[in-house]
Design a protein around this motif. Structure first.
Motif, PDB file in Angstrom:
ATOM      1  N   LEU A  48     -26.246   9.204 -89.879  1.00  0.00           N
ATOM      2  CA  LEU A  48     -27.568   9.702 -89.954  1.00  0.00           C
ATOM      3  C   LEU A  48     -27.191  11.211 -90.410  1.00  0.00           C
ATOM      4  O   LEU A  48     -27.785  11.776 -91.491  1.00  0.00           O
ATOM      5  CB  LEU A  48     -28.243   9.589 -88.868  1.00  0.00           C
ATOM      6  N   LYS A  49     -26.414  12.134 -89.577  1.00  0.00           N
ATOM      7  CA  LYS A  49     -26.257  13.537 -89.783  1.00  0.00           C
ATOM      8  C   LYS A  49     -25.923  13.773 -91.171  1.00  0.00           C
ATOM      9  O   LYS A  49     -26.396  14.422 -91.915  1.00  0.00           O
ATOM     10  CB  LYS A  49     -25.488  14.112 -88.662  1.00  0.00           C
ATOM     11  N   THR A  50     -24.722  12.843 -91.637  1.00  0.00           N
ATOM     12  CA  THR A  50     -24.164  13.314 -93.039  1.00  0.00           C
ATOM     13  C   THR A  50     -25.230  12.828 -94.136  1.00  0.00           C
ATOM     14  O   THR A  50     -25.258  13.653 -95.063  1.00  0.00           O
ATOM     15  CB  THR A  50     -22.895  12.296 -93.408  1.00  0.00           C
ATOM     16  N   ILE A  51     -25.906  11.907 -93.980  1.00  0.00           N
ATOM     17  CA  ILE A  51     -27.046  11.651 -94.812  1.00  0.00           C
ATOM     18  C   ILE A  51     -27.917  12.652 -95.023  1.00  0.00           C
ATOM     19  O   ILE A  51     -28.546  13.026 -96.090  1.00  0.00           O
ATOM     20  CB  ILE A  51     -27.785  10.293 -94.523  1.00  0.00           C
ATOM     21  N   GLU A  52     -28.368  13.054 -93.859  1.00  0.00           N
ATOM     22  CA  GLU A  52     -29.450  14.407 -93.611  1.00  0.00           C
ATOM     23  C   GLU A  52     -28.842  15.580 -94.126  1.00  0.00           C
ATOM     24  O   GLU A  52     -29.670  16.477 -95.030  1.00  0.00           O
ATOM     25  CB  GLU A  52     -29.905  14.563 -92.519  1.00  0.00           C
ATOM     26  N   GLU A  53     -27.692  16.006 -94.052  1.00  0.00           N
ATOM     27  CA  GLU A  53     -27.203  17.206 -94.300  1.00  0.00           C
ATOM     28  C   GLU A  53     -25.611  17.061 -95.142  1.00  0.00           C
ATOM     29  O   GLU A  53     -24.963  17.475 -94.708  1.00  0.00           O
ATOM     30  CB  GLU A  53     -26.729  17.866 -92.914  1.00  0.00           C
ATOM     31  N   ALA A  54     -25.769  16.097 -96.454  1.00  0.00           N
ATOM     32  CA  ALA A  54     -24.756  15.832 -97.155  1.00  0.00           C
ATOM     33  C   ALA A  54     -24.183  17.347 -97.827  1.00  0.00           C
ATOM     34  O   ALA A  54     -25.047  18.195 -98.110  1.00  0.00           O
ATOM     35  CB  ALA A  54     -25.321  15.117 -98.240  1.00  0.00           C
ATOM     36  N   PRO A  55     -22.851  17.459 -98.190  1.00  0.00           N
ATOM     37  CA  PRO A  55     -22.507  18.611 -98.714  1.00  0.00           C
ATOM     38  C   PRO A  55     -22.994  18.985-100.008  1.00  0.00           C
ATOM     39  O   PRO A  55     -23.539  18.042-100.799  1.00  0.00           O
ATOM     40  CB  PRO A  55     -20.964  18.300 -98.872  1.00  0.00           C
ATOM     41  N   GLU A  56     -23.067  20.271-100.418  1.00  0.00           N
ATOM     42  CA  GLU A  56     -23.631  20.744-101.490  1.00  0.00           C
ATOM     43  C   GLU A  56     -23.112  19.995-102.701  1.00  0.00           C
ATOM     44  O   GLU A  56     -21.774  19.890-102.985  1.00  0.00           O
ATOM     45  CB  GLU A  56     -23.485  22.046-101.760  1.00  0.00           C
TER      46      GLU A  56
END
Length: 314
Positions: A115-123
């Motif tokens: 979830l967190k990676t989907i929400e805050e994927a790297p630029e």
């Protein structure tokens, strides 16, 4: 990048291309549709478009994440490895695309870990989830993605697909494929090329034909078939449901053109006299219950044995 090779889904493709060209392409997307509808093809073309490629070629910044063949779900450990890959910088440019196949097979724990990676994927990183069943995706994941639902193709679109890929076929063969495809191009390819798929179709039809007279010998034979093909349990159950659907339709209307398994029309017509609507409804319930048990990772051997016993009682 030329998208003319993709049959159907023109509105979705146009929407995605416009978003890329206008610089408003979201970092996370879900492509939803049946197996064989074209999700992976669209995802790859979109990935190439994002990376500025003018032709379909191997690219190190397109990561296609697939579930291992011996696994039935994507667990937390799988997602942790995927997150590690996502957090690596692109090799060639500023952008990177992650395509996750069979995202509906992520466990609840895996989805929460993702979830967190989907929400805050790297630029510069874009995530595309390919999904057959949106109900298996957590609301928290869905709310952070743009969702695109791929519909089945029209008969004319399926005909375009056949004419482009299988020019040698006769008109009558094309009609059979259009009916069998039910608007899904991948079903045509499996029908023509996948011997295992057709073996499963043949055997499941035999099970239905013998459902009222499954003796000890047949029981052992069918048990062996299920165990040898346990990794194909979804195909087995889908095949069985498609036959039951055809039996119900033909029994109700008596019209051949609505039969999906058109190459088995004679068998469908004969079997329609064997089953009442009540029995066919019970078969649907049996298959649904079997699917739920297998989804819970219960012992396939025991689950299929139970299914056979219940079919025998119908």
């Amino acid at each position: 990048m030329d998208f003319s090779g993709i049959i159907g889904h023109k509105n979705i493709i146009k929407e995605l291309i416009n978003a890329i060209e206008e610089g408003r392409f979201a970092h996370a997307h879900i492509l939803v549709g049946e197996d064989g509808i074209g999700k992976s093809l669209i995802a790859r073309y979109i990935a190439l478009k994002i990376l500025g490629k003018n032709r379909d070629t191997q690219c190190v910044d397109i990561i296609e994440w697939k579930m291992a063949k011996n696994k039935r779900s994507l667990g937390v450990d799988d997602i942790r490895k995927l997150i590690e890959e996502i957090n690596k910088k692109p090799y060639e440019g500023e952008n990177k695309v992650i395509i996750v196949y069979e995202a509906h097979n992520m466990t609840v724990q895996a989805q929460n870990a993702f979830l967190k990676t989907i929400e805050e994927a790297p630029e510069g990183t874009y995530i595309i989830l390919l999904c057959e069943n949106l109900d298996k995706i957590l609301d928290t994941i869905k709310s952070r993605c743009q969702i695109h639902k791929l519909r089945v193709l029209s008969d004319s679109e399926i005909m375009d697909f056949i004419d482009k890929k299988y020019t040698h076929l006769m008109d009558e063969e094309k009609k059979i494929l259009i009916a069998f495809s039910n608007g899904v191009p991948g079903r045509i390819e499996r029908f023509l090329k996948d011997d295992k798929f057709n073996e499963i179709r043949k055997e499941t039809l035999q099970i239905l034909a013998n459902s009222s007279r499954i003796n000890k010998g047949k029981m052992i034979k069918y048990e062996k078939f299920f165990i040898e093909n346990r990794e194909y349990w979804e195909e087995i159950l889908n095949s069985m449901i498609s036959y039951v659907r055809d039996l119900m339709i033909y029994k109700e209307l008596g019209i051949e053109k609505f039969i999906i398994n058109i190459d088995k029309t004679n068998e469908i017509k004969e079997l329609s006299n064997m089953f009442s609507f009540n029995k066919l409804s019970k078969l649907v319930d049996i298959v649904d219950e079997t699917r739920k048990r297998l989804d819970k990772n219960l012992n396939p051997s025991l689950v299929f044995d139970m299914m056979l016993l219940k079919i025998q009682e119908v």
